[in-house]
Scaffold this motif. Sequence first.
Motif, mmCIF file in Angstrom:
data_model
loop_
_atom_site.group_PDB
_atom_site.id
_atom_site.type_symbol
_atom_site.label_atom_id
_atom_site.label_comp_id
_atom_site.label_asym_id
_atom_site.label_seq_id
_atom_site.Cartn_x
_atom_site.Cartn_y
_atom_site.Cartn_z
ATOM 1 N N ILE A 196 17.576 -14.127 -7.669
ATOM 2 C CA ILE A 196 17.643 -14.964 -8.871
ATOM 3 C C ILE A 196 17.462 -16.451 -8.566
ATOM 4 O O ILE A 196 17.152 -17.231 -9.450
ATOM 5 N N ASP A 197 17.652 -16.853 -7.308
ATOM 6 C CA ASP A 197 17.452 -18.251 -6.912
ATOM 7 C C ASP A 197 16.049 -18.518 -6.380
ATOM 8 O O ASP A 197 15.780 -19.600 -5.868
ATOM 9 N N GLY A 198 15.157 -17.535 -6.419
ATOM 10 C CA GLY A 198 13.795 -17.721 -5.939
ATOM 11 C C GLY A 198 13.566 -17.049 -4.595
ATOM 12 O O GLY A 198 14.304 -16.152 -4.191
ATOM 13 N N ALA A 211 5.663 -13.555 12.322
ATOM 14 C CA ALA A 211 4.954 -12.449 11.685
ATOM 15 C C ALA A 211 4.392 -12.885 10.341
ATOM 16 O O ALA A 211 4.873 -13.834 9.734
ATOM 17 N N SER A 212 3.377 -12.180 9.902
ATOM 18 C CA SER A 212 2.837 -12.390 8.561
ATOM 19 C C SER A 212 3.455 -11.352 7.642
ATOM 20 O O SER A 212 3.714 -10.228 8.058
ATOM 21 N N GLN A 213 3.691 -11.742 6.404
ATOM 22 C CA GLN A 213 4.322 -10.828 5.457
ATOM 23 C C GLN A 213 3.571 -10.865 4.135
ATOM 24 O O GLN A 213 3.064 -11.903 3.743
ATOM 25 N N HIS A 214 3.537 -9.708 3.467
ATOM 26 C CA HIS A 214 2.967 -9.657 2.124
ATOM 27 C C HIS A 214 3.863 -10.442 1.180
ATOM 28 O O HIS A 214 5.070 -10.512 1.359
ATOM 29 N N MET A 215 3.274 -11.024 0.169
ATOM 30 C CA MET A 215 4.030 -11.788 -0.829
ATOM 31 C C MET A 215 4.853 -10.824 -1.688
ATOM 32 O O MET A 215 4.308 -9.881 -2.242
ATOM 33 N N PRO A 216 6.175 -11.049 -1.777
ATOM 34 C CA PRO A 216 6.957 -10.200 -2.693
ATOM 35 C C PRO A 216 6.507 -10.434 -4.129
ATOM 36 O O PRO A 216 6.111 -11.536 -4.491
ATOM 37 N N LEU A 217 6.583 -9.388 -4.931
ATOM 38 C CA LEU A 217 6.321 -9.556 -6.352
ATOM 39 C C LEU A 217 7.439 -10.420 -6.929
ATOM 40 O O LEU A 217 8.516 -10.539 -6.347
ATOM 41 N N GLU A 218 7.214 -11.030 -8.057
ATOM 42 C CA GLU A 218 8.188 -11.971 -8.626
ATOM 43 C C GLU A 218 9.572 -11.347 -8.757
ATOM 44 O O GLU A 218 9.752 -10.157 -8.542
#
Length: 140
Positions: free
Chosen positions: A119-121, A56-63
């Motif tokens: 917190i680890d990215g 699936a494609s997913q939207h980029m999470p905000l930072e």
Amino acid sequence: ANATFFSAKYKNNESNEFLNIESNYKVIANLNGGKKFKFKTSELLLSTSIHFRGGASQHMPLEAVFPSQFNYSTAPSIRLGDYKRLDLRINYIKGKSFWSLDIQNVLNILNDAYQYYDIDGLQTQKQLGMIPVLTYKYSL
């Protein structure tokens, strides 16, 4: 056996580009097979199925500041791994008794569910692995 090949996109009117939607798997395929064994007073049925779907494609999470929020202002830009699963079913019938053992995801493949920031990215959450289900029915 069945397979579907497709491209699910939308047109961005601002850039005039065609962009993936979240469910643009590109391919979905299934293969099923089984065998029945008859005995004097009982039956044994074995079946298996293989399932495959493109990621699936997913939207980029905000930072990391907002780990559960996504950037919906752009097209989904993260492509998750392909989904693969092998299932096995064993049915045993004797008289009025029916036993069934259904094992989903026999190979215990941990498919990608979604991604998020902590917190680890950027982290990938996996789906459940093997799921066995035992059923018993007695007919009156």
